[in-house]
Scaffold this active site. Structure first.
Site, PDB file in Angstrom:
ATOM      1  N   LYS A  21       0.839  -1.206   0.000  1.00  0.00           N
ATOM      2  CA  LYS A  21       0.000   0.000   0.000  1.00  0.00           C
ATOM      3  C   LYS A  21       0.876   1.259   0.000  1.00  0.00           C
ATOM      4  O   LYS A  21       0.579   2.237  -0.691  1.00  0.00           O
ATOM      5  CB  LYS A  21      -0.958  -0.036   1.206  1.00  0.00           C
ATOM      6  N   GLN A  71      -4.910  -1.715   9.378  1.00  0.00           N
ATOM      7  CA  GLN A  71      -4.735  -3.048   8.780  1.00  0.00           C
ATOM      8  C   GLN A  71      -5.286  -4.132   9.707  1.00  0.00           C
ATOM      9  O   GLN A  71      -4.952  -4.171  10.886  1.00  0.00           O
ATOM     10  CB  GLN A  71      -3.236  -3.280   8.507  1.00  0.00           C
ATOM     11  N   ASP A  96     -11.498   2.265   3.677  1.00  0.00           N
ATOM     12  CA  ASP A  96     -11.800   0.832   3.535  1.00  0.00           C
ATOM     13  C   ASP A  96     -13.310   0.600   3.440  1.00  0.00           C
ATOM     14  O   ASP A  96     -13.751  -0.502   3.117  1.00  0.00           O
ATOM     15  CB  ASP A  96     -11.275   0.060   4.756  1.00  0.00           C
TER      16      ASP A  96
END
Ligand code: NAP
Length: 261
Positions: free
Chosen positions: A31, A75, A98
């Site tokens: 990322k 994460q 997200d």
């Protein structure tokens, strides 16, 4: 990006990782690399496995208020002593790149959203790019996680597909899958789906990121076997995974754009 920069805004993404899970470390590094490639400013917060929920909530609160950060990604998975739902719910929905916050999940349900969850949106982009028509098609999704299966089914429904969601309690899984014109597999079991699950000429999307018996990265679909029946199929690696990251980059830019709308 250029039009954003012309307005004095540089999209910024904060990536938070807690603990030392090797797979999570790889995802976070990928990322960060993607941010560099796209010219997105990124900050990494690597916290020790002993970090408390309170400490993580404090960091999320700080990032929610930080003006140069438009997107926040925590994460997953988090260490067991931290409640994931509590953390995800603490992220400002406007920075929730997200799309896991209940506000964004609800917006996806009604089809009026700012962000789409990265993996299902990446799948839709792949299907669209390949010119695969979904209207009126039988689509079967194996998996009902909040991250992949459920939002995937909703996005297919928004495209007027007839959608079936399968899970570990589904009866006659193979028969249900063999009805699918489009089969999306997000089950987390290495090479589980072979040609016996697939209708002749079906489209197969493999979301899985698993390890085979030799520790090699593979999908939930047995690619070689599935190729005998599928008319179109995504590989692992090199299929859905890169699209997930591409959607994350898109969401970070959208979050930044939304601050100047
Ligand atoms: P998950 O939360 O473990 O969900 C797995 C789903 O599969 C559950 O709904 C489970 O059913 C169902 N399932 C498990 N065994 C089954 C069986 N034998 N028959 C039918 N259904 C079964 O996993 P996830 O987070 O959705 O991830 C799925 C896969 O996608 C994993 O390999 C993951 O690594 C991968 N993934 C890839 C990306 C990417 O960027 N490419 C992103 C996210 C995830 P129940 O609900 O009944 O337990």
């Amino acid at each position: 990006m250029e039009s954003l920069k012309a307005k004095g805004v540089n999209a910024g993404l904060a990536v938070v990782i807690v603990g030392d899970d090797p797979a999570s470390r790889v995802y976070v590094n990928n990322k960060k690399k993607a941010c560099e490639y796209c010219g997105i400013y990124s900050e990494e917060y690597a916290l020790g496995a002993e970090t408390t929920q309170e400490e993580l909530l404090c960091l999320v609160d700080k990032l929610n208020k930080k003006e140069d950060i438009h997107g926040i990604l925590v994460q997953l998975p988090l260490p067991k002593h931290i409640n994931e739902e509590t953390i995800l719910n603490a992220i400002d929905p406007k920075k929730d790149v997200d799309a896991f916050h209940p506000v964004n999940v609800g917006k996806i349900m009604i089809g009026n959203f700012d962000f789409l969850p990265c993996t299902p949106a990446g799948v839709m982009e792949l299907l669209d790019d390949a010119g695969i028509e979904l209207e009126g098609k039988n689509c079967v999704v194996i998996g009902r996680s909040n991250i992949v299966g459920k939002p995937q089914a909703m996005l297919l429904l928004h495209k007027n597909a007839t959608v079936t969601i399968c899970h570990s309690k589904t009866k006659n899984l193979k028969e249900v899958c063999r009805e699918a014109d489009v089969l999306v597999v997000a089950v987390g079991r290495a090479k589980m789906v072979d040609e016996s699950y697939i209708k002749e000429g079906a489209v197969v999307v493999d979301v899985g990121m698993d390890r085979d018996e030799n520790g090699k990265l593979c999908g939930d679909v047995d690619f070689e076997s599935a190729c005998k029946k599928a008319s179109w199929i995504t590989p692992v690696p090199g299929g859905v995974g890169p699209m997930t990251i591409a959607t994350l980059m898109k969401n970070a830019v959208t979050a930044a754009e939304n601050t100047i709308r």
